[in-house]
Every structure is written in C-alpha cells, then in structure tokens.
Design an enzyme around this catalytic site. Structure first.
Site, PDB file in Angstrom:
ATOM      1  N   CYS A  25       0.821  -1.224   0.000  1.00 16.06           N
ATOM      2  CA  CYS A  25       0.000   0.000   0.000  1.00 16.06           C
ATOM      3  C   CYS A  25       0.853   1.271   0.000  1.00 16.06           C
ATOM      4  O   CYS A  25       0.416   2.319  -0.463  1.00 16.06           O
ATOM      5  CB  CYS A  25      -0.943  -0.007   1.196  1.00 16.06           C
ATOM      6  SG  CYS A  25      -0.164  -0.479   2.744  1.00 16.06           S
ATOM      7  N   HIS A  82      -2.517   6.846   3.003  1.00 13.87           N
ATOM      8  CA  HIS A  82      -1.058   6.963   3.035  1.00 13.87           C
ATOM      9  C   HIS A  82      -0.642   8.138   2.141  1.00 13.87           C
ATOM     10  O   HIS A  82      -1.055   8.223   0.980  1.00 13.87           O
ATOM     11  CB  HIS A  82      -0.401   5.707   2.475  1.00 13.87           C
ATOM     12  CG  HIS A  82      -0.493   4.492   3.356  1.00 13.87           C
ATOM     13  ND1 HIS A  82      -1.025   4.508   4.619  1.00 13.87           N
ATOM     14  CD2 HIS A  82      -0.075   3.212   3.137  1.00 13.87           C
ATOM     15  CE1 HIS A  82      -0.942   3.285   5.143  1.00 13.87           C
ATOM     16  NE2 HIS A  82      -0.381   2.482   4.263  1.00 13.87           N
TER      17      HIS A  82
END
Ligand code: NAP
Length: 365
Positions: free
Chosen positions: A162, A257
């Site tokens: 990710c 993120h």
C-alpha cells in the site's frame, strides 16, 4: 448476467472487511465463501467480526450469515468451488510469509485462482504484481506461470504494498509521456490501518509519529521496479531506474497513506505545467474498459497549497484515486510533489478487485 461467486481469505481482517463491503453491490462478483484463521472458523461472519467491524459501510445482508471456514483447509474451498460457490479467491491473509505463499500455491494448484494482497509472492518471478493503470500487460505471464507449475485453471496474481500506490502511478504517467526518471527520494506518512488490527498500540501512536515500519522501506524502494519492468521471455525483468530511497513513517491517521517525493529526471525535464497536464490527462486500461472499480481518472491534481490531506482527499474517486498536490520545482532534484491514496481501498481491497476485473476482461474468469 449471473454474478461470479468469489471467496475471501482473511475475510475478518482490516482488508477482508473492505472486500466484503466493496463487493456488497458489485455488478460482476458476489462473495459466497469467507475464510479466516481457526479462531474464526465455524462462526457466522457476524459473530466472527463482532466488536471489531471497522467500517461505516456494511456487507450486504446475506454475507453476515456466511459460515467462516478455516483458510488453511483448501479442501473446504475446493468443495465450495465444486458446488459453484467459489470461482476464485481474494487473499487478504496476515500470517507467516512462507506459510501464506505455500497456502496460496495450494489454492492455485487445486484449480482456484488467487488474487492476493499478501506480500508472499510479490517477488516470485512468474507472478505479476499489478497496478491496473500501470502494468496490466504483465497479465500475459499467467500462462507461463501455469505451465511452470503444471496448473490448469489456477494461478496467482498479487498487488503491491500500500505504501507505493501514492507515487508509482504518477511516476508511470511521466515515463509513458517519454520522460526518463533517474532518482527519487520518498518520505511516506502511513495510516494506522495499514498495520491491520489491532496494529500499532494506541499508546505508541496517539500524539506521536513512528519513524520505522518493518520491511516497508525495502518494499517502497524495490516494488516499483518490478511494476515498471517489462515482460521478457518467461520472466518479468525489473526496470533499472529510477533509484529510490524511502523513509517510511507511521502517523496518527486512520486511513490514507501520503508520500512526499523529490524526483530527478534524465536530460529532458518537463515544466511543472507539463507535469500537471500529463497527470490530469492520464488514463489506463481500467478507464478505457470502464471497469466497475475504476475511478473516472486515476490521478487528480489539487491546486490548493495545503492539499492533498488524508481526511479530505482519501475517498476521492471511490477511494481509488491518487490525489497529487504541492507540485513544484525541487531545489536539489527537479520536481517535488505529495501523493495520497487510500491504503485499504486503492492500496488493498479496491486494488485487488480492480485486478480481478482486469482478469475477467481478459477472459480469465
Ligand atoms: P489483519 O487485519 O490482521 O487481518 C488478518 C486476517 O488474516 C484475518 O482475517 C485473520 O483471521 C487471518 N489470519 C490470521 N492468522 C491466520 C492463520 N493462521 N490462518 C488463517 N488466517 C489467518 O490484516 P490486514 O491489514 O487485513 O492485512 C491482510 C493482508 O493484506 C496482509 O498480508 C497485509 O500485508 C496486506 N495488506 C494490508 C494493507 C492495509 O492497508 N491494511 C494494505 C495492503 C496489503 P482472524 O480474524 O480469524 O484472526
């Protein structure tokens, strides 16, 4: 069109919950099989996630009553496969890497394709590591993988970590536009949901940042090179450039993120306006094929001085968009920007579903 019945391994975890939620109204796929650890096996899905359901959205009614199976017992999935309840599985298992790798191979060997989020097979030479907009051509290695193992219907595809979603697609768009990328330094600010549940202890992350996430810097530096690599003969050959140095930090954000990037081009250097134009007009096969999970455009460029922000921008484009902002010259390299993507959607379950949609569009299901 009858929906394709699918299974989710690790269905009770952070990513597994996203799968069940995102697939609740999916036009092509329907979750008919759920599996997790022996701790959850034998319970209904509702019982297995009681007290640890993390999302605002819910799976559809029927999924709550699915009986959770032991993901280690491939025969249960094979039985479901034979009953027409599990054509392929999404893998969102969090367990020992070697055990995960062997288990995913056992599913593939039994004729059940695996679309994985786990890291176990990311560096297996004949396993494609896919970001739909970037390297869908790597799907072409699947027949070679099947031949190598003697598998007829089963195969494994994986999606990358990710942490790299927020910058790899913007990098690829620049490469596709003809600009060489030499070096980049990336600093990631990663949400707590990236560590699964219960993940980082609250006393470690509240009012704090943690400048270390085990294994994450190696993944952030190396995985883009396989994704940007090319199919040559029987293997995916890594790209030689750009060289990447990563600093990965855990921050007190629930989801989303961010990545702060400084990038050096080769001899041809685009202007800031050219870079923004490349990103805003970029599209890939998921957009051309109008895949259900694909955002209209994979990259959004924010012009505000203080965007992208995790809370405000992570859900853009069904949480499948990379939001890019602060695009400006770099005083050391050439270009600076900040990328943001939703780690459990684009970076995990949504990205996995997009990979499965691509595979279906190529006739694999
Ligand atoms: P998680 O919340 O810890 O969930 C782990 C899942 O694995 C649960 O369903 C758990 O079942 C199951 N499991 C654990 N031990 C098992 C065992 N021995 N046998 C069978 N099943 C077992 O982890 P996650 O964050 O969802 O991550 C799942 C995978 O996706 C990991 O490989 C992770 O690296 C990857 N990933 C995560 C993210 C993210 O943002 N979180 C992003 C990209 C990729 P029980 O509930 O029964 O224990």
């Amino acid at each position: 069109m009858a929906k394709i019945p699918v299974g989710v391994l690790g269905a009770t975890g952070m990513v597994g919950q996203q799968y069940l939620s995102l697939l609740a109204d999916h036009p092509w796929f329907e979750v008919r099989y759920a599996a997790a650890s022996p701790r959850s096996a034998g319970k209904t899905y509702r019982e297995a996630v009681a007290g640890r359901w993390h999302l605002a959205s819910s799976p559809s009614g029927g999924m709550w009553d699915l009986r959770v199976e032991d993901a280690n017992d491939v025969s249960r999935a094979l039985d479901a496969n034979r009953r027409g309840c599990c054509t392929f599985v999404f893998s969102a298992l969090e367990m020992d890497k070697d055990r995960t790798g062997a288990l995913e191979e056992a599913y593939a060997a039994s004729g059940i394709p695996v679309v994985s989020n786990a890291s176990a097979h990311r560096w297996t030479a004949d396993v494609p590591m896919l970001i739909g907009e970037v390297n869908s051509r790597h799907i072409d290695i699947i027949p070679i993988q099947q031949k190598n193992h003697g598998w007829d219907r089963g195969f494994i595809v994986v999606k990358p970590n990710c942490s790299i979603q927020s910058y790899t697609t913007p990098l690829y768009a620049l490469l596709e536009a003809g600009y060489d990328l030499k070096r980049l330094v990336v600093t990631t600010l990663q949400a707590v949901s990236g560590a699964g549940y219960p993940g980082t202890a609250s006393l470690d992350i509240l009012d704090n940042t943690v400048p270390y996430i085990g294994g994450e810097e190696e993944k952030s530096e190396n995985e883009p090179l396989k994704i940007l690599g090319s199919l040559s003969g029987n293997a995916i050959v890594n790209a030689a450039e750009p060289r990447i140095a990563a600093h990965c930090n855990r921050v007190p954000v629930s989801d989303g993120h961010s990545a702060c990037v400084s990038l050096e081009f080769g001899s041809r250097k685009p202007s800031i306006e050219e870079v923004k134009k490349i990103w805003t007009s970029f599209r890939g096969p998921p957009q051309d094929l109008c895949l259900p999970m694909a955002p209209e455009l994979p990259i959004i460029v924010r012009e505000e001085a203080d965007r992208p922000q995790a809370r405000k921008d992570r859900d853009a484009g069904k949480a499948m968009v990379v939001s890019v902002g602060r695009v400006r010259p770099c005083t050391v390299f050439d270009l600076r920007f900040v990328g943001l993507s939703h780690n459990t959607v684009r970076g995990a379950a949504g990205g996995g579903i997009l990979n499965a949609e691509l595979l279906k569009s190529r006739g694999y299901f």
